[in-house]
Write a protein that holds these residues in place. Structure first.
Motif, short mmCIF file in Angstrom:
data_model
loop_
_atom_site.label_atom_id
_atom_site.label_comp_id
_atom_site.label_asym_id
_atom_site.label_seq_id
_atom_site.Cartn_x
_atom_site.Cartn_y
_atom_site.Cartn_z
N ILE A 222 80.49 -31.78 43.38
CA ILE A 222 80.18 -33.19 43.61
C ILE A 222 78.79 -33.49 43.06
CG2 ILE A 222 80.08 -35.04 45.33
CD1 ILE A 222 82.71 -33.62 45.41
N TRP A 223 78.70 -34.52 42.22
CA TRP A 223 77.42 -34.95 41.66
C TRP A 223 77.04 -36.29 42.27
CZ3 TRP A 223 76.10 -39.31 38.78
CH2 TRP A 223 74.90 -39.27 38.06
N LEU A 224 75.80 -36.38 42.74
CA LEU A 224 75.32 -37.59 43.41
C LEU A 224 74.01 -38.04 42.78
CD1 LEU A 224 75.75 -36.09 47.00
CD2 LEU A 224 77.34 -37.71 45.93
N MET A 225 73.91 -39.33 42.49
CA MET A 225 72.67 -39.88 41.94
C MET A 225 72.01 -40.77 43.00
SD MET A 225 71.94 -42.08 38.45
CE MET A 225 72.90 -43.50 38.97
N GLY A 226 70.82 -40.40 43.42
CA GLY A 226 70.15 -41.15 44.47
C GLY A 226 68.72 -41.50 44.09
N THR A 227 67.95 -41.86 45.08
CA THR A 227 66.55 -42.23 44.88
C THR A 227 65.69 -40.97 44.88
OG1 THR A 227 66.96 -44.27 46.09
CG2 THR A 227 64.66 -43.63 45.76
N PRO A 228 64.86 -40.75 43.87
CA PRO A 228 64.01 -39.56 43.84
C PRO A 228 63.19 -39.41 45.11
CG PRO A 228 63.90 -40.72 41.75
CD PRO A 228 64.66 -41.61 42.69
N THR A 229 63.15 -38.21 45.62
CA THR A 229 62.38 -37.78 46.81
C THR A 229 62.86 -38.41 48.11
OG1 THR A 229 60.61 -39.47 46.73
CG2 THR A 229 60.33 -37.50 45.33
N SER A 230 63.94 -39.18 48.10
CA SER A 230 64.43 -39.78 49.35
C SER A 230 65.17 -38.74 50.18
CB SER A 230 65.35 -40.97 49.07
OG SER A 230 66.53 -40.56 48.39
N SER A 231 65.13 -38.90 51.50
CA SER A 231 65.80 -37.95 52.38
C SER A 231 67.31 -38.16 52.35
CB SER A 231 65.28 -38.11 53.81
OG SER A 231 65.62 -39.39 54.33
N VAL A 232 68.05 -37.09 52.58
CA VAL A 232 69.50 -37.19 52.53
C VAL A 232 70.14 -36.19 53.49
CG1 VAL A 232 69.63 -35.54 50.59
CG2 VAL A 232 71.53 -37.11 51.01
N SER B 2 65.71 -34.50 44.44
CA SER B 2 64.62 -34.03 43.60
C SER B 2 64.06 -35.19 42.77
CB SER B 2 65.13 -32.94 42.65
OG SER B 2 66.02 -33.50 41.69
N SER B 3 63.01 -34.92 42.06
CA SER B 3 62.43 -35.96 41.20
C SER B 3 63.37 -36.35 40.07
CB SER B 3 61.09 -35.47 40.61
OG SER B 3 61.30 -34.27 39.87
N GLU B 4 64.35 -35.49 39.80
CA GLU B 4 65.36 -35.80 38.78
C GLU B 4 66.41 -36.76 39.33
OE1 GLU B 4 65.13 -34.81 35.65
OE2 GLU B 4 63.24 -33.85 36.20
N LYS B 5 66.39 -37.00 40.63
CA LYS B 5 67.23 -37.94 41.38
C LYS B 5 68.72 -37.59 41.43
CE LYS B 5 67.96 -41.64 37.93
NZ LYS B 5 67.69 -43.05 37.61
N ASN B 6 69.09 -36.40 40.97
CA ASN B 6 70.50 -35.99 41.02
C ASN B 6 70.68 -34.75 41.89
OD1 ASN B 6 71.06 -38.01 39.12
ND2 ASN B 6 70.69 -36.61 37.41
N ILE B 7 71.78 -34.73 42.65
CA ILE B 7 72.15 -33.55 43.44
C ILE B 7 73.56 -33.15 43.03
CG2 ILE B 7 72.76 -32.70 45.74
CD1 ILE B 7 70.57 -34.48 46.88
N THR B 8 73.77 -31.86 42.83
CA THR B 8 75.12 -31.34 42.57
C THR B 8 75.45 -30.29 43.62
OG1 THR B 8 74.86 -31.70 40.18
CG2 THR B 8 76.67 -30.29 40.89
N LEU B 9 76.63 -30.42 44.21
CA LEU B 9 77.09 -29.46 45.21
C LEU B 9 78.34 -28.76 44.70
CD1 LEU B 9 77.10 -31.84 48.33
CD2 LEU B 9 75.19 -30.43 47.56
N TRP B 10 78.40 -27.44 44.91
CA TRP B 10 79.62 -26.69 44.65
C TRP B 10 80.17 -26.25 46.00
CZ3 TRP B 10 75.60 -26.90 41.36
CH2 TRP B 10 75.87 -27.10 39.99
#
Length: 271
Positions: free
Chosen positions: A152-162, A197-205
């Motif tokens: 799953i790839w998620l694009m969010g706000t850099p440094t925001s909590s999740v 992260s500052s790259e604003k993307n999270i990927t989960l496997w």
């Protein structure tokens, strides 16, 4: 998620009319947070953002200019109208640039609903610096549901909590872009917490937990067995009731034969 960019769109509009705000030192901030719940067949992304200080003045001004009558006062009707404007912009933004991918593509991910709630904290004079907390919820479906494993790839706000809640019975194999990661496990659900992260993307496997899968299969087997036993019990009960009726009918039949036979004997004796 697009809430962050969406607010910036409003601020760009404001800058055309109120450049003085950008000239002032930034004494406040946006404080965004995200709560994501993944399911096999879809997900929800709850987004919240707190606006404080000078930014809250800018945001109130945006409401007054875009949804009001520029009287430097925000009323309830203007808040409702601004909320509708922001909702439409958010939906358009997500469709233009998807913020969720399943197994490397956004094709199977479809947005089904966007709900934007603009806080009544924005009410009042636009010069107020009190905080405003807005929220939004976006619902998605996966046209190709998650089976045994997925990324799953998620694009969010850099440094925001999740906070990310995995589908029940799934484990996380690895992550990228999730800083300050912590992991909890409650009610067969893995919960990840951290920041984009500052790259604003999270990927989960993620992958299905074999123990959980076996438990679910055993539960299904027990449910099916109980249903079968209940059906058999009903059939047996019906069969027993049928035999009772037959016995009753048989007893009545023999009683009638006996009476008939007795009457015949009586007539013979009379003769």
């Amino acid at each position: 998620m697009k809430g962050y960019n969406l607010f910036l769109t409003g601020f760009l509009i404001i800058t055309l009319f109120m450049p003085a705000f950008l000239a002032e030192p930034c004494t406040a901030a946006f404080v965004p947070s995200n709560n994501i719940t993944l399911e096999r067949g879809g997900m929800t992304w709850e987004y919240q953002e707190q606006i404080t200080g000078n930014e809250s003045i800018v945001f109130r001004s945006f409401i007054d200019l875009e949804a009001g009558n520029s009287d430097r006062f925000v009323n309830a009707w203007e808040i409702l109208k601004a909320g509708s404007i922001l909702r439409d912009k958010m939906e358009e933004s997500i469709k233009t640039k998807p913020d969720v991918k399943l197994n490397g593509t956004s094709e199977p991910v479809k947005v089904t609903d966007v709900d934007f709630v603009l806080s009544t904290e924005a009410l009042g004079k636009i010069q107020k610096t009190s905080s405003i907390t807005n929220s939004a919820t976006v619902s998605y479906i996966f046209e190709k549901p998650i089976d045994r494993e997925a990324n799953i790839w998620l694009m969010g706000t850099p440094t925001s909590s999740v906070t990310i809640n995995l589908p029940a019975g799934f484990d996380v194999e690895r992550t990228e872009g999730l800083n300050s990661k912590s992991q909890e496990y409650e009610n067969n659900t893995t919960v990840l917490k951290g920041t984009f992260s500052s790259e604003k993307n999270i990927t989960l496997w993620i992958s299905e937990n074999e123990t959980y899968k076996a438990e679910m299969q055993e539960r299904e087997r027990i449910i099916e067995q109980n249903a079968e036993n209940k059906t058999n019990a009903t059939v047996n009960k019906t069969g027993a009731a049928g035999k009772a009726v037959e016995v009753s009918k048989s007893s009545g039949f023999f009683k009638d034969i006996f009476i008939w036979f007795y009457q015949v004997v009586q007539k013979v004796n009379l003769v």
